[in-house]
Design a protein around this motif. Structure first.
Motif, short mmCIF file in Angstrom:
data_model
loop_
_atom_site.label_atom_id
_atom_site.label_comp_id
_atom_site.label_asym_id
_atom_site.label_seq_id
_atom_site.Cartn_x
_atom_site.Cartn_y
_atom_site.Cartn_z
N ASP A 103 50.32 2.74 -7.40
CA ASP A 103 50.78 1.60 -8.23
C ASP A 103 52.29 1.65 -8.48
O ASP A 103 52.76 1.14 -9.50
CB ASP A 103 50.01 1.55 -9.55
CG ASP A 103 50.22 2.80 -10.41
OD1 ASP A 103 50.73 3.81 -9.88
OD2 ASP A 103 49.87 2.77 -11.61
N ALA A 105 54.63 -0.05 -7.22
CA ALA A 105 55.19 -1.40 -7.37
C ALA A 105 55.08 -1.86 -8.82
O ALA A 105 56.04 -2.38 -9.40
CB ALA A 105 54.45 -2.38 -6.45
N GLU A 106 53.92 -1.63 -9.41
CA GLU A 106 53.70 -2.07 -10.79
C GLU A 106 54.53 -1.23 -11.77
O GLU A 106 55.12 -1.75 -12.73
CB GLU A 106 52.21 -1.96 -11.14
CG GLU A 106 51.86 -2.49 -12.51
CD GLU A 106 50.35 -2.53 -12.78
OE1 GLU A 106 49.98 -2.62 -13.95
OE2 GLU A 106 49.57 -2.47 -11.80
N PHE A 171 56.43 -3.99 -0.80
CA PHE A 171 55.04 -4.10 -1.25
C PHE A 171 54.54 -5.51 -0.93
O PHE A 171 55.30 -6.35 -0.42
CB PHE A 171 54.96 -3.84 -2.76
CG PHE A 171 55.49 -2.49 -3.17
CD1 PHE A 171 54.72 -1.34 -3.03
CD2 PHE A 171 56.78 -2.36 -3.68
CE1 PHE A 171 55.23 -0.09 -3.40
CE2 PHE A 171 57.30 -1.12 -4.05
CZ PHE A 171 56.51 0.01 -3.91
N LYS A 173 53.41 -9.39 -1.10
CA LYS A 173 53.98 -10.55 -1.80
C LYS A 173 53.19 -10.91 -3.05
O LYS A 173 53.76 -11.31 -4.07
CB LYS A 173 53.99 -11.77 -0.86
CG LYS A 173 55.12 -11.79 0.13
CD LYS A 173 55.11 -13.11 0.89
CE LYS A 173 56.15 -13.12 1.99
NZ LYS A 173 56.10 -14.36 2.78
N GLU A 174 51.87 -10.78 -2.95
CA GLU A 174 51.05 -11.17 -4.10
C GLU A 174 51.35 -10.29 -5.31
O GLU A 174 51.27 -10.74 -6.46
CB GLU A 174 49.55 -11.13 -3.74
CG GLU A 174 48.97 -9.77 -3.38
CD GLU A 174 49.39 -9.26 -1.99
OE1 GLU A 174 49.18 -8.07 -1.72
OE2 GLU A 174 49.94 -10.06 -1.18
N GLN A 175 51.75 -9.03 -5.07
CA GLN A 175 52.13 -8.16 -6.19
C GLN A 175 53.41 -8.67 -6.86
O GLN A 175 53.53 -8.65 -8.08
CB GLN A 175 52.34 -6.72 -5.69
CG GLN A 175 51.04 -6.05 -5.24
CD GLN A 175 51.31 -4.68 -4.64
OE1 GLN A 175 51.77 -4.57 -3.52
NE2 GLN A 175 51.02 -3.65 -5.39
N ASP A 178 52.55 -11.60 -8.94
CA ASP A 178 51.78 -11.16 -10.10
C ASP A 178 52.68 -10.49 -11.15
O ASP A 178 52.67 -10.85 -12.33
CB ASP A 178 50.71 -10.17 -9.60
CG ASP A 178 49.81 -9.65 -10.71
OD1 ASP A 178 49.88 -10.18 -11.83
OD2 ASP A 178 49.05 -8.70 -10.45
N PHE A 179 53.52 -9.53 -10.72
CA PHE A 179 54.31 -8.74 -11.69
C PHE A 179 55.55 -9.47 -12.20
O PHE A 179 55.98 -9.25 -13.33
CB PHE A 179 54.75 -7.42 -11.06
CG PHE A 179 53.63 -6.59 -10.52
CD1 PHE A 179 52.39 -6.54 -11.16
CD2 PHE A 179 53.80 -5.83 -9.37
CE1 PHE A 179 51.35 -5.77 -10.66
CE2 PHE A 179 52.77 -5.06 -8.87
CZ PHE A 179 51.54 -5.03 -9.51
#
Length: 481
Positions: A103, A105-106, A171, A173-175, A178-179
């Motif tokens: 995680d 990226a998050e 990472f 694209k959807e992340q 989202d973030f």
């Protein structure tokens, strides 16, 4: 002038590489230039208790990361006259090490968001946010997308420094959607898109006001396909706001006159350096002989460091009338190579497959030559420490190695080391053979020592260049308002 450094590691709190050395030492030199510089880092579990026990909580608030409402604490500590802030969220940062989690990226999305959200809470609003490497790369993007129109933030300028272009924070694209709550317009090929995903670093390069990297030669190299890591086209298009500023080293931290790890402290005493060498040979189990040149590698054992060239030439290198010491850890194939060589040639090579700061200092002090045959090297710190401890560098002419080591010229007596141009094992061997031959000519060695002595690789000059750049950006900001 107020400048906030955003980075993922800093000496003495937490370190995985050269970035930590820069963030630990450059702010101190900038403060001498009259700049109010502070640093903001994640609060990792690995930060020693002697520091965490001194931290005071200066703010706690809830921040929005996409749909999430998350706790964020900011703790503060003064160290060596510099204020350090720590972003506290145990879910993201209370774990071993800095990177390498699924995680990440998050975790670093949270960090980037926290840096911007923290500013009104910490009684410090900078003129400039100086973001380092991919972990802080999304700060300029978030600033443009969500903060730049707010009156409190509207004056801010952002700089991104590339310490190593290989690491880009790519990472899905959807992340990113989202973030960061970013619309599709931020995620196409001319924005964050990278290898089918999206990149923290690419965002920083595109959305910041200015880009620096850690040596003038590396700034040129990364605009070519060979070194550009698929971002050379972007960097060529931005070269009007790209500058290479050479890293320095902390001359108080790396000082053979005061280094507590050395048997004999010295500055320019060749006799005392030789005394350290004899002690080191004894400690390593090598034949104790001041007349045999001792060649050192203190490095991460990874492909970037040119170790494939050593692998290719190991028999020829062991045939030289020289001794070797290797200190470091890394890829198993290189660890095994040096363990094997130490077993086969115990009188020639000592393999210390570990990380030991005290031993590293003893090797810098006790070695005659210091080898860095790197495939690429944004700046390099090893050759700078080696010269500080009067160990003569042998380098490949790339990045900061080319900018800091002047090849020795036998006709003029000028130069501070030995170098070769092409990434070629025979060229490296020829250069090492020449260095070993010239070691036995006292006049040459005296010249090299005298030339190295005149060099200044402290942070002073580099900090001056950064300070000038900050002031230019601040003036541009005032003109633009």
């Amino acid at each position: 002038m107020k400048v906030l450094f955003a980075a993922s590691e800093a000496v003495p709190f937490v370190k995985t590489g050269g970035l930590a050395d820069v963030i630990g030492s450059l702010p101190k030199e900038l403060a001498k230039q009259g700049i109010d510089v502070r640093v903001i880092l994640p609060k990792y579990e690995d930060i020693p208790a002697r520091f965490t026990e001194q931290m005071e909580t200066v703010a706690s608030f809830t921040l929005q990361m996409g749909w999430r409402s998350l706790y964020c604490g900011i703790q503060k500590l003064e160290h060596d006259g510099i204020a350090f802030y720590f972003v506290d969220n145990e879910f993201y940062f209370r774990r071993k090490g800095c990177y390498g989690y699924g995680d990440d990226a998050e975790r670093f999305a949270f960090y980037c968001r926290a840096v911007l959200d923290a500013l009104p809470h910490i009684d410090y609003m900078p003129d400039l946010l100086h973001c380092h490497d991919w972990q802080a790369g999304m700060i300029p993007v978030l600033y443009r997308a969500h903060f730049s129109h707010q009156p409190l933030y509207s004056h801010l300028k952002t700089i991104v420094t590339i310490h190593n272009l290989k690491y880009q924070g790519v990472f899905g694209k959807e992340q990113f959607q989202d973030f960061f709550a970013l619309g599709e317009e931020h995620l196409h090929g001319y924005a964050l898109e990278m290898h089918g995903g999206a990149s923290f670093l690419k965002g920083g390069l595109l959305y910041s006001d200015y880009i620096t990297t850690v040596s003038p030669t590396y700034a040129e190299e990364i605009q070519t396909p060979y070194y550009g890591e698929h971002l050379d086209g972007l960097l060529r298009s931005q070269n009007g706001r790209l500058q290479g500023i050479l890293n320095g080293i902390d001359y108080e931290e790396f000082d053979p006159m005061t280094d507590p790890h050395l048997e004999f402290n010295y500055r320019d005493s060749y006799a005392k350096k030789q005394a350290n060498k004899l002690k080191l040979q004894e400690r390593l189990g090598l034949p104790v002989d001041k007349d045999v040149p001792l060649i050192a590698l203190v490095t991460r054992l990874v492909d970037q460091k040119g170790l494939a060239l050593i692998d290719r030439m190991i028999a020829e290198l062991m045939a030289l009338d020289a001794q070797w010491v290797v200190l470091g850890t890394g890829e198993p194939r290189f660890e095994e190579l040096f363990r094997w060589a130490a077993g086969m040639f115990p009188d020639k090579l000592s393999a210390q497959i570990l990380f030991d700061e005290a031993l590293a200092r003893q090797i810098y002090a006790g070695s005659d030559l210091f080898l860095m045959p790197s495939l690429f090297e944004p700046c390099g710190i090893g050759q700078l420490i080696a010269m500080r401890y009067r160990s003569v560098p042998i380098v490949r002419e790339t990045g900061g190695l080319r900018d800091t080591v002047t090849p020795y010229d036998e006709t003029t007596g000028e130069g501070t080391g030995f170098s070769f141009t092409n990434y070629n094992a025979h060229d490296m061997l020829f250069t090492i053979e020449r260095a070993v031959r010239l070691y036995r000519e006292p006049g040459v060695w005296t010249n090299l020592m005298n030339n190295i002595k005149k060099k200044d690789f402290s942070w002073r000059r580099s900090a001056q260049q950064y300070a000038d750049l900050y002031r230019q950006l601040a003036v541009a900001s005032e003109v633009g308002q």
